[in-house]
Structure formats: C-alpha cells, structure tokens
Design a protein around this motif. Structure first.
Motif, mmCIF file in Angstrom:
data_model
loop_
_atom_site.group_PDB
_atom_site.id
_atom_site.type_symbol
_atom_site.label_atom_id
_atom_site.label_comp_id
_atom_site.label_asym_id
_atom_site.label_seq_id
_atom_site.Cartn_x
_atom_site.Cartn_y
_atom_site.Cartn_z
ATOM 1 N N ALA A 236 0.968 -0.930 -0.391
ATOM 2 C CA ALA A 236 0.561 -0.225 -0.123
ATOM 3 C C ALA A 236 1.280 0.787 -0.045
ATOM 4 N N ALA A 237 1.667 1.289 0.841
ATOM 5 C CA ALA A 237 3.265 2.653 0.629
ATOM 6 C C ALA A 237 3.614 2.404 -0.151
ATOM 7 N N ALA A 238 3.870 1.334 -1.170
ATOM 8 C CA ALA A 238 4.611 1.843 -2.388
ATOM 9 C C ALA A 238 3.147 2.379 -3.984
ATOM 10 N N ALA A 239 1.965 2.132 -3.509
ATOM 11 C CA ALA A 239 0.923 2.096 -4.351
ATOM 12 C C ALA A 239 0.905 3.661 -4.019
ATOM 13 N N VAL A 240 0.392 4.574 -2.656
ATOM 14 C CA VAL A 240 0.576 5.401 -2.245
ATOM 15 C C VAL A 240 1.249 6.825 -2.427
ATOM 16 N N THR A 241 2.832 6.411 -2.630
ATOM 17 C CA THR A 241 4.032 7.254 -3.027
ATOM 18 C C THR A 241 4.384 6.369 -4.696
ATOM 19 N N GLY A 242 3.940 6.271 -5.496
ATOM 20 C CA GLY A 242 4.703 5.741 -6.635
ATOM 21 C C GLY A 242 5.771 5.055 -6.810
ATOM 22 N N SER A 243 6.172 4.499 -5.603
ATOM 23 C CA SER A 243 7.147 3.665 -5.890
ATOM 24 C C SER A 243 6.823 2.258 -6.491
ATOM 25 N N GLU A 244 7.821 1.701 -6.324
ATOM 26 C CA GLU A 244 8.068 0.021 -6.985
ATOM 27 C C GLU A 244 8.293 -0.585 -5.619
ATOM 28 N N VAL A 245 7.866 -1.592 -5.439
ATOM 29 C CA VAL A 245 8.522 -2.326 -3.981
ATOM 30 C C VAL A 245 8.252 -4.002 -4.382
ATOM 31 N N SER A 246 9.215 -5.469 -3.771
ATOM 32 C CA SER A 246 9.047 -6.278 -4.799
ATOM 33 C C SER A 246 9.544 -7.426 -3.021
ATOM 34 N N VAL A 247 8.870 -8.548 -2.685
ATOM 35 C CA VAL A 247 8.737 -9.198 -1.970
ATOM 36 C C VAL A 247 9.134 -10.479 -2.373
ATOM 37 N N VAL A 264 -6.460 -5.967 -5.097
ATOM 38 C CA VAL A 264 -7.512 -4.693 -4.730
ATOM 39 C C VAL A 264 -6.375 -3.801 -5.234
ATOM 40 N N LEU A 265 -5.236 -3.979 -4.812
ATOM 41 C CA LEU A 265 -4.857 -2.380 -5.369
ATOM 42 C C LEU A 265 -4.564 -2.458 -6.540
ATOM 43 N N SER A 266 -4.279 -3.995 -7.399
ATOM 44 C CA SER A 266 -4.852 -3.778 -8.661
ATOM 45 C C SER A 266 -6.422 -2.493 -9.426
ATOM 46 N N ARG A 267 -6.867 -3.025 -8.830
ATOM 47 C CA ARG A 267 -8.603 -2.271 -9.121
ATOM 48 C C ARG A 267 -8.046 -0.613 -8.349
ATOM 49 N N ALA A 268 -6.973 -0.484 -7.945
ATOM 50 C CA ALA A 268 -7.241 0.939 -7.546
ATOM 51 C C ALA A 268 -5.874 1.622 -8.316
ATOM 52 N N GLY A 269 -5.457 1.060 -8.996
ATOM 53 C CA GLY A 269 -4.931 1.903 -10.322
ATOM 54 C C GLY A 269 -3.607 1.137 -10.174
ATOM 55 N N ALA A 270 -3.362 0.412 -9.629
ATOM 56 C CA ALA A 270 -1.674 -0.267 -9.095
ATOM 57 C C ALA A 270 -1.198 -1.121 -10.115
ATOM 58 N N GLU A 271 -0.055 -1.362 -10.243
ATOM 59 C CA GLU A 271 0.780 -2.025 -10.990
ATOM 60 C C GLU A 271 1.431 -3.644 -10.243
ATOM 61 N N VAL A 272 0.280 -4.386 -10.822
ATOM 62 C CA VAL A 272 1.094 -5.827 -9.728
ATOM 63 C C VAL A 272 1.365 -6.971 -10.820
ATOM 64 N N ASP A 277 6.683 -16.758 -6.705
ATOM 65 C CA ASP A 277 7.661 -17.066 -4.916
ATOM 66 C C ASP A 277 7.806 -15.383 -4.816
ATOM 67 N N ARG A 278 7.180 -14.549 -6.135
ATOM 68 C CA ARG A 278 7.927 -12.944 -5.579
ATOM 69 C C ARG A 278 6.822 -12.151 -6.272
ATOM 70 N N VAL A 279 6.099 -11.257 -5.177
ATOM 71 C CA VAL A 279 5.110 -10.430 -5.563
ATOM 72 C C VAL A 279 5.509 -8.445 -5.302
ATOM 73 N N THR A 280 5.199 -8.148 -6.316
ATOM 74 C CA THR A 280 5.875 -6.215 -7.549
ATOM 75 C C THR A 280 4.462 -5.515 -7.392
ATOM 76 N N VAL A 281 4.985 -4.352 -6.354
ATOM 77 C CA VAL A 281 3.326 -4.362 -6.660
ATOM 78 C C VAL A 281 4.497 -2.216 -7.329
ATOM 79 N N ARG A 282 4.180 -1.691 -8.112
ATOM 80 C CA ARG A 282 4.222 -0.325 -8.667
ATOM 81 C C ARG A 282 2.855 0.758 -8.424
ATOM 82 N N GLY A 283 3.149 1.875 -7.679
ATOM 83 C CA GLY A 283 2.221 2.702 -7.826
ATOM 84 C C GLY A 283 1.289 3.752 -8.714
ATOM 85 N N PRO A 284 0.901 3.756 -8.637
ATOM 86 C CA PRO A 284 0.013 4.597 -9.790
ATOM 87 C C PRO A 284 -0.046 6.171 -10.207
#
Length: 414
Positions: A236-247, A264-272, A277-284
């Motif tokens: 979520a922090a990545a989503a609201v700061t326009g950052s890209e984070v992987s776990v 859910v973040l994808s519905r909110a515009g994040a790139e997922v 064995d890895r998830v990456t989220v990039r904020g819109p």
C-alpha cells in the motif's frame, strides 16, 4: 524505476499454526524464519506451559513434539494478547487431557470464545469460565475428546474451526465439524494445507463440512513464508508514494489468503506482478476509486485499504467485514473515527465502511492498542505530514520493525 526489496517478517498465522501442530507431532520440528513478535512469543510460551519444549534461536525455532498428550497435565496457560493462543491451544490441551487454567490480558478477555467453549463441552470437556462465561478466563478439565459430529458457529471467527481441526487427530473418533456462515475461509484452507504438510488430511464432504480422522502428525522441517497481512502495508505504501516494491517468498504459491490484497490494489490502479515466489507492486500517479470490494475473506487487510482510500479519486466502499468489529478493537469504528479526525468523509454500517476522497489533515490517531490500526495509519502518514500515533509501539504484536522498515523503504520518519 527499479524495485526495492522489502524485509517482511514471517507469517504470524503460519508460525502459530505450525507451532500448535508441531507440539502434537511425533519427533522434532524445525521452523525456519518464524515470526518473532509479541503474539508468537506468547504462543510459544503457552506451549512451554503445556510442557512442550520450544528452543528459540535467531532464525529457527525447534519444537520437540509431545506425540499426542501434553507432558504436563495441569497448570496455568497465559495467552497474553494472542487470539490464536486462546483459540488453538484449548482444543490441543483438551484432546490430550488434563486440567488447565487459561487466561489473557483484558483486551483478550473482551474477545468472544463462546462457540469454542460450547464445542469443547459437546466433545466431552468440562469448561468453567469466570464472569459471563463468554470468554477468558476459564478452567478446562478433560480426559480427552471423543470426537463425533458438531455444528460450530463460525460467523465471527474462523479460528474456532482451525483450533478444532488441528486437534482432531488426537480425538478418540473421527471429528466432523459443520461450520455454517464461515468467515475468512482462506485461513481454513491454510490450516488444512499445513496439517497435510505434517501428515494429516482433512476431507470435505459438503459445503462447510469438514472431517479429520484420528492419526499422528510427524515432525518435519518447515520454512515460514513472509506474512501477507504485513506485506499489505509495504504494498500500500508503494501504491500511495508512486514507488515500486517487491517481496520475496510470497507469490502464486502462497498459502495465505491475504496475498490477494494486491488484487485490490490492482483495482485501485497499481501495477501488480505476481510470480511463483515474488510479488511486485508499482504505484500509480493517483489511486483509482469508484468501486465496492468485499474484503470479508481478507479482512485483516481491509484497514490497509481504508487508510489510503482518502487519496483515491472517487469513493471506495468495503463490505463483508462485520466480524472485524470483534478483533483487537472494533476495527470498523476505529477506522471511521480516526479518518473522521483527519477530516475525511466516512460512512459505515454493520459490516461496511465507505471512504470518500479528501486531503487528510494532521491528527492524533487513536490506535486502541490494535497493531493493524497503527500500521495502516503509518502508511497514510507517508503522505500526511504531522499524523501522530498515540501508541506506535503496539505494532510489536506482529511487526516489531514496521516503522523502521517503512522509513528505510520510503524515507518516512515514523
């Protein structure tokens, strides 16, 4: 933009389930990368009170299983604030036999246990609660549990069912539980998968009807994956700061239902991006709202979405989370009151909350000793300068390093 790697600790849900099963198993279990937090420490201490040896090393916990019955047949079991300890360990103790006094903090005493107490009585145990009889403290006396079929009220928590299923192999006869109106079904899937990892199968013979036969768990080596609920805060922090984070360690193979939060973040515009064995989220550039989402199956993450929802371009309505009113706090009310303190328009109902767009104002956030309230608003605090938590240390329940990790990843000062 390149992704930064978040350091997300092990899953609380998997750690405590693995501890409970390992305690009943034949032989030794090695848990790699367990979560070390207030809740898991309380759970391990409670097992020790039942006579189960738990050796805690920095990145590995070693449990010497009791092969069925607890080695101690009487004593006090202090559950601290851990709801999983209060709901998983009484069935374990009752199935093994003995007389035990269970208790916990005032916060835990306020959480309901009546469905579990009624189930243990139906299975042959004597449970003598103090007060109104709806929760802790209580005295448990048992010569073992007989098994059989019972109906379990499960509309307020799935943990009652998880506790009974895990103790099922120790019972004299097959245990069949019918759990109508079951909430948080992904946690039951997690329990069943982990039981299978230790050698016991649960069968389903109809909707919400589960059977486990007498048997033996076998100690094993198990690596605990990162906590998906905790990962929701960095995503979520990545989503609201326009950052890209992987776990690393989460992904399509995860046992945790809360890994679906990124959908859910994808519905909110994040790139997922979800790999095995890895998830990456990039904020819109800006969160997208204008949708309704049922977060009942992943209710531990609804607060994460609610906290950042004011930053979206249209209202977001979250439904299906009525049982979250019975957690460490009334989480719907806690989110609504704190968001309102920030000047955010909020509407609520028995099992829903709707948040409208607004630039939040600085405010004092009342955490109500609830780690998830504190962590959710810590994410919003990355965008709202001057947001102050009244109890920042309560995050130690599940993520002691929360504030330091958010600061490392996103340059916050919380």
């Amino acid at each position: 933009m390149s992704a930064v790697w978040a350091r997300v600790p092990g899953s609380k849900s998997l750690t405590n389930r693995a501890l409970a099963i390992a305690a009943m198993a034949d032989g030794v279990t090695e848990l790699d990368e367990p979560l070390v937090s207030d809740d898991t420490t309380a759970f391990a201490n409670a097992l020790v009170a039942l006579g189960v040896p738990v050796e805690r090393q920095a990145r590995r916990w070693i449990v010497t299983g009791m092969g069925g019955a607890p080695r101690l047949r009487s004593g006090g079991v202090w559950c601290e604030d851990a709801g999983t300890a209060a709901r998983f360990l009484p069935p374990v103790a009752a199935a093994g036999g003995g007389a035990f006094d269970f208790d916990g903090t005032d916060q835990l005493r306020a959480r309901p246990l009546r469905p579990l107490i009624d189930a243990l009585r139906a299975l042959g145990a004597t449970v003598e609660p103090a007060g109104d009889g709806g929760g802790l403290p209580f005295r448990l006396v048992s010569d073992g549990l007989k098994g059989g079929e019972l109906t379990l009220t499960s509309r307020t928590s799935s943990q009652y069912l998880s506790g009974l299923l895990m103790a099922g192999p120790l019972m004299a006869n097959p245990l069949t539980v019918v759990a109508p109106e079951l909430v948080s079904r992904p946690y039951i899937d997690m329990t069943i998968a982990l039981m299978a990892r230790f050698g016991v199968r649960v069968t389903e013979s109809g909707p919400d009807r589960f059977t486990v036969h007498p048997g033996r768990y076998v100690g094993t080596r198990y690596s605990v994956e990162p906590d998906a609920s905790t990962a929701s805060y960095v995503f979520a922090a990545a989503a609201v700061t326009g950052s890209e984070v992987s776990v690393n360690g989460l992904g399509s193979a995860s046992l945790q239902g809360d890994s679906q939060f990124v959908d859910v973040l994808s519905r909110a515009g994040a790139e997922v991006t979800v790999e095995s064995d890895r998830v990456t989220v990039r904020g819109p550039r800006r969160l997208r709202g204008g949708f309704t989402v049922d977060m009942g199956p992943i209710s531990d993450t609804f607060m994460t979405l609610a906290a950042i929802a004011p930053l979206a371009d249209a209202p977001i309505r979250i439904t299906g989370v009525g049982h979250a009113r019975l957690k460490e706090s009334d989480r719907i009310d806690a989110m609504a009151q704190n968001l309102a303190s920030c000047g955010v328009p909020v509407r609520t109902g028995p099992d829903w909350i709707e948040i409208s767009p607004m630039d939040p104002s600085p405010a004092l956030i009342h955490c109500r000793r609830d780690h998830r309230i504190a962590m959710s608003f810590s994410v919003l605090g990355l965008r709202v300068h001057g947001l102050v938590l009244d109890d920042p240390a309560c995050v130690s329940k599940t993520f002691p390093g929360c504030h330091a990790e958010l600061a490392r990843l996103f340059g916050g000062d919380r």
